[in-house]
Design an enzyme around this catalytic site. Structure first.
Site, PDB file in Angstrom:
ATOM      1  N   THR A   1      43.344  43.133  42.543  1.00  0.00           N
ATOM      2  CA  THR A   1      44.278  42.532  41.578  1.00  0.00           C
ATOM      3  C   THR A   1      44.047  43.241  40.140  1.00  0.00           C
ATOM      4  O   THR A   1      42.923  44.013  39.991  1.00  0.00           O
ATOM      5  CB  THR A   1      44.065  41.197  41.512  1.00  0.00           C
ATOM      6  OG1 THR A   1      42.747  40.809  40.709  1.00  0.00           O
ATOM      7  CG2 THR A   1      44.290  40.324  42.918  1.00  0.00           C
TER       8      THR A   1
ATOM      9  N   ALA B   1      38.472  41.179  41.226  1.00  0.00           N
ATOM     10  CA  ALA B   1      39.309  40.362  40.183  1.00  0.00           C
ATOM     11  C   ALA B   1      38.759  41.042  38.768  1.00  0.00           C
ATOM     12  O   ALA B   1      37.469  41.030  38.610  1.00  0.00           O
ATOM     13  CB  ALA B   1      38.921  38.834  40.441  1.00  0.00           C
TER      14      ALA B   1
ATOM     15  N   VAL C   1      33.703  42.057  40.948  1.00  0.00           N
ATOM     16  CA  VAL C   1      34.283  42.136  39.620  1.00  0.00           C
ATOM     17  C   VAL C   1      34.810  43.544  39.321  1.00  0.00           C
ATOM     18  O   VAL C   1      34.010  44.316  39.248  1.00  0.00           O
ATOM     19  CB  VAL C   1      33.101  41.603  38.697  1.00  0.00           C
ATOM     20  CG1 VAL C   1      33.740  41.511  37.251  1.00  0.00           C
ATOM     21  CG2 VAL C   1      32.772  40.209  39.090  1.00  0.00           C
ATOM     22  N   LYS C   2      35.898  43.445  38.824  1.00  0.00           N
ATOM     23  CA  LYS C   2      36.596  44.633  38.354  1.00  0.00           C
ATOM     24  C   LYS C   2      36.286  44.876  36.668  1.00  0.00           C
ATOM     25  O   LYS C   2      36.696  44.105  35.861  1.00  0.00           O
ATOM     26  CB  LYS C   2      38.074  44.554  38.576  1.00  0.00           C
ATOM     27  CG  LYS C   2      38.691  45.929  38.928  1.00  0.00           C
ATOM     28  CD  LYS C   2      40.205  45.719  39.476  1.00  0.00           C
ATOM     29  CE  LYS C   2      40.622  47.021  39.669  1.00  0.00           C
ATOM     30  NZ  LYS C   2      42.135  46.618  40.025  1.00  0.00           N
ATOM     31  N   ILE C   3      35.711  46.163  36.400  1.00  0.00           N
ATOM     32  CA  ILE C   3      35.370  46.232  34.909  1.00  0.00           C
ATOM     33  C   ILE C   3      35.948  47.518  34.748  1.00  0.00           C
ATOM     34  O   ILE C   3      35.395  48.563  35.165  1.00  0.00           O
ATOM     35  CB  ILE C   3      33.975  46.084  34.660  1.00  0.00           C
ATOM     36  CG1 ILE C   3      33.531  44.828  35.018  1.00  0.00           C
ATOM     37  CG2 ILE C   3      33.570  46.541  33.232  1.00  0.00           C
ATOM     38  CD1 ILE C   3      31.870  44.548  35.095  1.00  0.00           C
TER      39      ILE C   3
END
Ligand code: G3P
Length: 218
Positions: A27, A56, A82-84
């Site tokens: 996402t 996310a 975790v998307k960074i």
């Protein structure tokens, strides 16, 4: 190559999951915003439907804040990644989080240099954006090809998620170049299964079979 769906729509995720080919979900803040719901609720619901990794994205830009948000997201479920976004602050956060065994997907990758830095800092995944490179006149597929060979040359086990996929040709080329994962929008999944010769073939079989059917049987 594994298939992820790039969406925050529960309906789309459930449909593609029912095809038996779905390994994960990605996402981003724009996709979450489209759903008009509380961010954490959407992420939690997705993580209950799909066993594989669910990306996310954090919205903070300073390392401390990124780390704080990432820890909260990671607590939602074991399969949260975790998307960074790839920035200097992002790299610092990737270093801290990877030491805590929080999986990171470094996103908004547009060059081999960005990807190698993310991988060395400890990212489990990198997400090069093919379509957005095409949009500005570059060939996004070249980035996927170069990344695949660089990661192979240096035995880097960070996985490449080909993102910003706009059409079936992108997927075909990703399969040939060695992306580990393609994250695909719902409408492109539907296009993948379609072929006009399949449609006309079904039509002809059914019409030829009409006479056989009229003789009885099931
Ligand atoms: O989720 C990240 C990426 O796939 C976004 O795609 O189509 O907005 O460039 P797009």
């Amino acid at each position: 190559m594994k298939f992820f769906i790039d969406t925050a729509s529960i309906e789309e995720i459930k449909e593609i999951d029912s095809w038996g080919i779905l390994s994960g979900v990605t996402t981003n803040p724009s996709l979450i915003a489209k759903e008009g719901r509380v961010f954490e609720d959407v992420v939690k619901e997705i993580s209950e439907i799909v066993d594989g990794p669910i990306s996310a994205e954090v919205t903070a830009s300073e390392c401390d804040e990124i780390v704080k948000q990432a820890r909260l997201l990671a607590k939602i479920s074991d399969n949260i990644v975790v998307k960074i976004p790839i920035t200097i602050e992002g790299l610092k956060a990737i270093k801290i989080l990877s030491k805590e065994n929080i999986k990171v997907n470094a996103t908004l990758i547009f060059s081999v240099n960005q990807a190698i830095l993310a991988a060395r800092a400890g990212a489990k995944y990198v997400s090069p954006f093919i379509g957005r490179l095409d949009d500005i006149g570059y060939d996004g597929m070249i980035l996927i090809q170069e990344l695949s060979s660089v990661f192979k040359n240096y035995n880097i086990d960070t996985e490449i998620i080909a993102a910003s996929i706009r059409n079936t040709e992108h997927i075909h080329k990703c399969l040939l170049t060695g992306a580990d994962i393609a994250t695909i929008p719902y409408k492109v999944f539907v296009q993948m299964i379609k072929h006009p010769l399949t449609d006309s073939g079904i039509e002809r079989f059914l019409s030829d079979f009409k006479d056989v059917k009229s003789k009885g049987g099931f």
